[in-house]
Write a protein that holds these residues in place. Structure first.
Motif, PDB file in Angstrom:
ATOM      1  N   THR A   1      29.737   3.199   5.336  1.00 18.28           N
ATOM      2  CA  THR A   1      29.428   3.911   6.567  1.00 18.28           C
ATOM      3  C   THR A   1      29.479   5.401   6.298  1.00 18.28           C
ATOM      4  N   LEU A   2      28.945   6.174   7.237  1.00 21.45           N
ATOM      5  CA  LEU A   2      28.997   7.636   7.100  1.00 21.45           C
ATOM      6  C   LEU A   2      30.443   8.106   6.993  1.00 21.45           C
ATOM      7  N   ARG A   3      31.308   7.515   7.779  1.00 23.00           N
ATOM      8  CA  ARG A   3      32.723   7.896   7.771  1.00 23.00           C
ATOM      9  C   ARG A   3      33.344   7.625   6.401  1.00 23.00           C
ATOM     10  N   ASN A   4      33.049   6.447   5.810  1.00 19.94           N
ATOM     11  CA  ASN A   4      33.599   6.115   4.500  1.00 19.94           C
ATOM     12  C   ASN A   4      33.061   7.045   3.410  1.00 19.94           C
ATOM     13  N   LEU A   5      31.748   7.303   3.444  1.00 22.89           N
ATOM     14  CA  LEU A   5      31.135   8.202   2.465  1.00 22.89           C
ATOM     15  C   LEU A   5      31.732   9.601   2.583  1.00 22.89           C
ATOM     16  N   HIS A   6      31.835  10.072   3.813  1.00 24.84           N
ATOM     17  CA  HIS A   6      32.420  11.387   4.079  1.00 24.84           C
ATOM     18  C   HIS A   6      33.859  11.463   3.554  1.00 24.84           C
ATOM     19  N   ARG A   7      34.656  10.471   3.899  1.00 26.64           N
ATOM     20  CA  ARG A   7      36.058  10.417   3.480  1.00 26.64           C
ATOM     21  C   ARG A   7      36.189  10.370   1.959  1.00 26.64           C
ATOM     22  N   ASP A   8      35.454   9.456   1.310  1.00 22.46           N
ATOM     23  CA  ASP A   8      35.610   9.269  -0.124  1.00 22.46           C
ATOM     24  C   ASP A   8      35.124  10.477  -0.931  1.00 22.46           C
ATOM     25  N   LEU A   9      34.006  11.077  -0.530  1.00 22.75           N
ATOM     26  CA  LEU A   9      33.556  12.299  -1.205  1.00 22.75           C
ATOM     27  C   LEU A   9      34.562  13.431  -0.991  1.00 22.75           C
ATOM     28  N   GLY A  10      35.096  13.508   0.221  1.00 19.60           N
ATOM     29  CA  GLY A  10      36.114  14.516   0.511  1.00 19.60           C
ATOM     30  C   GLY A  10      37.349  14.344  -0.355  1.00 19.60           C
ATOM     31  N   TYR A  11      37.825  13.117  -0.483  1.00 19.46           N
ATOM     32  CA  TYR A  11      38.987  12.847  -1.349  1.00 19.46           C
ATOM     33  C   TYR A  11      38.682  13.178  -2.800  1.00 19.46           C
ATOM     34  N   PHE A  12      37.505  12.756  -3.270  1.00 15.54           N
ATOM     35  CA  PHE A  12      37.150  12.962  -4.667  1.00 15.54           C
ATOM     36  C   PHE A  12      37.083  14.453  -5.002  1.00 15.54           C
ATOM     37  N   TYR A  13      36.534  15.254  -4.101  1.00 14.82           N
ATOM     38  CA  TYR A  13      36.310  16.669  -4.389  1.00 14.82           C
ATOM     39  C   TYR A  13      37.364  17.612  -3.818  1.00 14.82           C
ATOM     40  N   VAL A  14      38.433  17.108  -3.225  1.00 10.75           N
ATOM     41  CA  VAL A  14      39.408  17.997  -2.580  1.00 10.75           C
ATOM     42  C   VAL A  14      39.948  19.054  -3.553  1.00 10.75           C
ATOM     43  N   GLY A  15      40.273  18.664  -4.769  1.00  8.04           N
ATOM     44  CA  GLY A  15      40.788  19.629  -5.747  1.00  8.04           C
ATOM     45  C   GLY A  15      39.766  20.683  -6.108  1.00  8.04           C
ATOM     46  N   LEU A  16      38.517  20.259  -6.307  1.00  8.96           N
ATOM     47  CA  LEU A  16      37.460  21.205  -6.669  1.00  8.96           C
ATOM     48  C   LEU A  16      37.120  22.120  -5.491  1.00  8.96           C
ATOM     49  N   ILE A  17      37.131  21.578  -4.290  1.00  9.51           N
ATOM     50  CA  ILE A  17      36.866  22.398  -3.102  1.00  9.51           C
ATOM     51  C   ILE A  17      37.917  23.497  -2.983  1.00  9.51           C
ATOM     52  N   ILE A  18      39.176  23.137  -3.132  1.00  3.51           N
ATOM     53  CA  ILE A  18      40.256  24.128  -3.048  1.00  3.51           C
ATOM     54  C   ILE A  18      40.141  25.138  -4.181  1.00  3.51           C
ATOM     55  N   SER A  19      39.871  24.663  -5.405  1.00  2.00           N
ATOM     56  CA  SER A  19      39.740  25.549  -6.560  1.00  2.00           C
ATOM     57  C   SER A  19      38.580  26.525  -6.380  1.00  2.00           C
ATOM     58  N   PHE A  20      37.408  26.022  -5.964  1.00  2.00           N
ATOM     59  CA  PHE A  20      36.253  26.898  -5.773  1.00  2.00           C
ATOM     60  C   PHE A  20      36.476  27.872  -4.622  1.00  2.00           C
ATOM     61  N   ALA A  21      37.081  27.402  -3.548  1.00  2.00           N
ATOM     62  CA  ALA A  21      37.349  28.300  -2.419  1.00  2.00           C
ATOM     63  C   ALA A  21      38.315  29.405  -2.844  1.00  2.00           C
ATOM     64  N   PHE A  22      39.374  29.031  -3.533  1.00  2.00           N
ATOM     65  CA  PHE A  22      40.383  29.982  -4.003  1.00  2.00           C
ATOM     66  C   PHE A  22      39.770  31.000  -4.968  1.00  2.00           C
ATOM     67  N   SER A  23      39.040  30.512  -5.980  1.00  2.00           N
ATOM     68  CA  SER A  23      38.458  31.441  -6.950  1.00  2.00           C
ATOM     69  C   SER A  23      37.336  32.259  -6.324  1.00  2.00           C
ATOM     70  N   GLY A  24      36.628  31.691  -5.370  1.00  2.00           N
ATOM     71  CA  GLY A  24      35.590  32.450  -4.669  1.00  2.00           C
ATOM     72  C   GLY A  24      36.179  33.623  -3.899  1.00  2.00           C
TER      73      GLY A  24
END
Length: 182
Positions: free
Chosen positions: A5-28
């Motif tokens: 479902t959209l919710r599952n896809l959204h959740r799982d991609l969010g979990y998978f990329y949480v570290g990279l999102i934080i790292s890119f946001a921080f370094s940005g």
């Protein structure tokens, strides 16, 4: 097998990329302010120098830069050197040298990389082939996360159709206005 479902896809991609999102946001954020300070490194020592440079800029070549580094007791790997706006600059792994061409006065700055911050910024700026492809997949995933997040709420007054599109449009205006007025 469970239906995706959209919710599952959204959740799982969010979990998978949480570290990279934080790292890119921080370094940005750090990269946005690099003209005010050097988040990637901090100075250990700054030393004033006086050097007699060749009168002809064409004599300042690779060999000259290497010999000058030895003369200045810089035991560091040279990365590049150039002459720009009346200043001779040499950059090493952990040292920078700037010398005024007219006066010969300059400075040697020794630094070390800021732990964690420099690594995050390296990821943000890295251009190796595999990292570019991973970053492209990450960018596509962020688009999917944004779209699935907008489409998850299907009923009520806070749906994308009733309210979300207005906020999305306002959010889109900021980068457009920045591009127009910069």
């Amino acid at each position: 097998m469970k239906q995706v479902t959209l919710r599952n896809l959204h959740r799982d991609l969010g979990y998978f990329y949480v570290g990279l999102i934080i790292s890119f946001a921080f370094s940005g954020i750090m990269m946005n302010h690099r003209s005010h300070w050097h988040p990637e490194k901090f100075t250990l020592e700054a030393k004033n120098i006086k050097v007699v440079l060749p009168t002809n800029e064409k004599d300042i070549d690779d060999t000259y830069a290497e010999n000058l580094a030895k003369e200045l007791n810089i035991d560091d790997k040279i990365r590049r050197h150039n002459i720009r706006k009346g200043t001779f600059k040499m950059q090493f792994e952990n040292t920078e040298v700037e010398i005024d061409l007219k006066t010969g006065k300059g400075e040697i700055i020794s630094f070390i990389k800021t732990p964690i911050v420099s690594q995050a910024m390296f990821l943000h700026k890295n251009t190796s082939n595999w990292w570019i492809y991973f970053s492209d997949i990450f960018g596509i995933s962020l688009i999917i996360i944004a779209v699935t997040g907008a489409m998850m709420i299907k009923h009520g007054k806070h749906t994308f159709k009733r309210r979300g599109w207005k906020l999305a449009l306002i959010g889109l205006l900021f980068p457009i206005l920045f591009l127009i007025f910069s």
